[in-house]
Scaffold this motif. Structure first.
Motif, PDB file in Angstrom:
ATOM      1  N   THR A 346       0.859  -1.181   0.000  1.00  0.00           N
ATOM      2  CA  THR A 346       0.000   0.000   0.000  1.00  0.00           C
ATOM      3  C   THR A 346       0.895   1.231   0.000  1.00  0.00           C
ATOM      4  OG1 THR A 346      -1.724  -1.151   1.245  1.00  0.00           O
ATOM      5  CG2 THR A 346      -1.806   1.267   1.222  1.00  0.00           C
ATOM      6  N   GLU A 347       0.698   2.100  -0.958  1.00  0.00           N
ATOM      7  CA  GLU A 347       1.555   3.269  -1.059  1.00  0.00           C
ATOM      8  C   GLU A 347       1.467   4.101   0.213  1.00  0.00           C
ATOM      9  OE1 GLU A 347       2.760   6.590  -4.438  1.00  0.00           O
ATOM     10  OE2 GLU A 347       0.778   5.642  -4.509  1.00  0.00           O
ATOM     11  N   GLY A 348       2.641   4.389   0.775  1.00  0.00           N
ATOM     12  CA  GLY A 348       2.718   5.156   2.000  1.00  0.00           C
ATOM     13  C   GLY A 348       2.626   4.338   3.273  1.00  0.00           C
ATOM     14  N   ALA A 349       2.342   3.022   3.141  1.00  0.00           N
ATOM     15  CA  ALA A 349       2.142   2.193   4.344  1.00  0.00           C
ATOM     16  C   ALA A 349       3.048   0.968   4.389  1.00  0.00           C
ATOM     17  CB  ALA A 349       0.684   1.750   4.444  1.00  0.00           C
ATOM     18  N   GLY A 350       3.865   0.744   3.364  1.00  0.00           N
ATOM     19  CA  GLY A 350       4.806  -0.374   3.415  1.00  0.00           C
ATOM     20  C   GLY A 350       4.476  -1.508   2.458  1.00  0.00           C
ATOM     21  N   SER A 351       5.332  -2.522   2.464  1.00  0.00           N
ATOM     22  CA  SER A 351       5.218  -3.646   1.544  1.00  0.00           C
ATOM     23  C   SER A 351       5.499  -4.953   2.277  1.00  0.00           C
ATOM     24  CB  SER A 351       6.212  -3.501   0.384  1.00  0.00           C
ATOM     25  OG  SER A 351       6.024  -2.284  -0.306  1.00  0.00           O
ATOM     26  N   VAL A 352       4.969  -6.044   1.702  1.00  0.00           N
ATOM     27  CA  VAL A 352       5.254  -7.393   2.198  1.00  0.00           C
ATOM     28  C   VAL A 352       5.595  -8.265   0.997  1.00  0.00           C
ATOM     29  CG1 VAL A 352       4.404  -9.415   3.424  1.00  0.00           C
ATOM     30  CG2 VAL A 352       3.628  -7.133   4.115  1.00  0.00           C
ATOM     31  N   PHE A 353       6.812  -8.817   0.985  1.00  0.00           N
ATOM     32  CA  PHE A 353       7.228  -9.763  -0.045  1.00  0.00           C
ATOM     33  C   PHE A 353       7.205 -11.162   0.579  1.00  0.00           C
ATOM     34  CE2 PHE A 353       8.691  -5.863  -1.858  1.00  0.00           C
ATOM     35  CZ  PHE A 353       8.640  -6.064  -3.233  1.00  0.00           C
TER      36      PHE A 353
END
Length: 379
Positions: A346-353
């Motif tokens: 989510t842009e501005g809230a982080g990522s999960v790979f």
């Protein structure tokens, strides 16, 4: 006509590798060569009596694995070599590669012949090599972020001063600041290019899969990353399951995937931000997640992050450049392991790979009482 039987028998007895023949119908060892006494310290006449004690020395994590393959071998199925560990009190584990051969037509029925290669030296050499490579790659990543940050700071200061100094009174100073700014920018690019070249070159080597505990493989790099990122100002943490998670890995390539995913998370996470790695064992597969609370990825760019030379490439928060190959290579390496690599962001809230790969053969374990029986009775 040469009678080859005594020739080959002499060769078997002269071999430094343990070789034996197992009568499947009788559930008995009917032949062992001279290496059995030297390598496993047994006796020809006592091979069957010694077998239960020998089986109890098999590493607990390898017992079910060996038993499942043994049952297949006795049916003449899946005749592939496997690697198992033999435990001896107060000594390092002894590694053996067991190579089977099924002979269907002996006088008393089918025979299973097996050669035990002592591969301990090669295994420990490979473990040390993998450990050295992972430490080297982590060190390069930490140093690259540290050095890049310093050059980017110099570039930003040079930009600020160049804009503040009046023209043309100090034109020479302005020109020198411009050179400093350009040199810093090129230095950052050179550092990242060297890291990318190292990753690409290592990914291009031949695959070598081993059955390994994923926890042991990733713990070393994660400990180093935790120390390194703490020094650089990030909150880096990881969690591993309490029990072993056995998978078939090319250790060097998989640790590079891990390091690359963590490096990307750090690249797009502000100072004092959080990066976390979680390893889980699921039914039939292992899962590794790298999450952050950084800048995230826009919905428009998300479908393109795994493309080669992707349009989704962007500068890191410290100005780090990318050529758009890292995630593409990571996805390729994971797929070589018959796994998947996915992203949610989510842009501005982080990522999960999320990486998921199959577990090594899901086999049951042998109870201690079963190990007291002849191998043929453990069906």
């Amino acid at each position: 006509m040469i009678d080859f039987a005594p020739v080959f028998l002499a060769q078997v007895h002269a071999s430094t590798q343990v070789q034996f023949a197992y009568d499947i119908a009788a559930s008995r060892v009917v032949f062992v060569n001279a290496a059995y006494a030297h390598v496993l310290h047994g006796t020809d006449a006592g091979a069957n009596a010694e077998l239960p004690a020998l089986l109890r020395r098999i590493h607990p994590d390898d017992r079910g694995y060996l038993a499942a393959h043994w049952q297949q071998w006795m049916r003449g199925e899946r005749l592939v070599a496997i690697e198992v560990r033999l435990q001896t009190p107060d000594l390092p584990n002894q590694w053996f590669s067991a190579s089977p051969y099924y002979h269907p037509g002996g006088p008393g029925g089918p025979l299973l012949l097996c050669t035990l290669h002592d591969i301990s030296a090669a295994k420990y050499h490979q473990e040390n090599s993998d450990l050295f490579n992972s430490r080297k790659n982590v060190t390069l990543e930490v140093l690259s972020h540290d050095a890049s940050g310093a050059f980017i700071l110099v570039e930003q200061i040079a930009q600020y001063l160049r804009e503040e100094i009046p023209e043309p009174a100090l034109a020479r100073v302005t020109q020198m600041l411009g050179v400093l700014e350009q040199t810093s920018r090129e230095s950052v690019k050179m550092i990242r290019n060297l890291i990318n070249l190292e990753f690409s070159a290592a990914a291009d080597t031949d695959l070598k899969f081993d059955r390994v505990d994923l926890n042991l493989v990733v713990r070393g790099p994660l400990e180093q990353l935790q120390i390194g990122q703490g020094l650089l100002g990030h909150h880096f943490s990881y969690a591993l399951p309490p029990d072993p998670v056995y998978v078939n890995l090319d250790v060097s390539k998989f640790t590079q995937v891990l390091i690359n995913l963590v490096s990307n998370a750090i690249k797009f996470t502000r100072d004092e931000g959080h990066v976390r790695v979680l390893v889980e064992r699921l039914p039939g597969r292992a899962r590794l997640r790298v999450s952050d609370d950084g800048m995230g990825i826009s919905a428009a760019m998300l479908p393109h992050v795994f493309e080669r030379f992707t349009r989704a490439r962007r500068l890191g928060l410290r100005g780090e450049e990318t050529i758009g190959l890292g995630l593409s290579l990571c996805k390729t390496i994971v797929e070589w392991h018959h796994g998947t690599l996915a992203v949610a962001s989510t842009e501005g809230a982080g990522s999960v790979f999320t990486v998921e790969i199959p577990l090594a053969e899901a086999v049951g374990d042998l109870a201690p009482s079963e190990l007291d029986q002849p191998v043929g009775a453990a069906a």
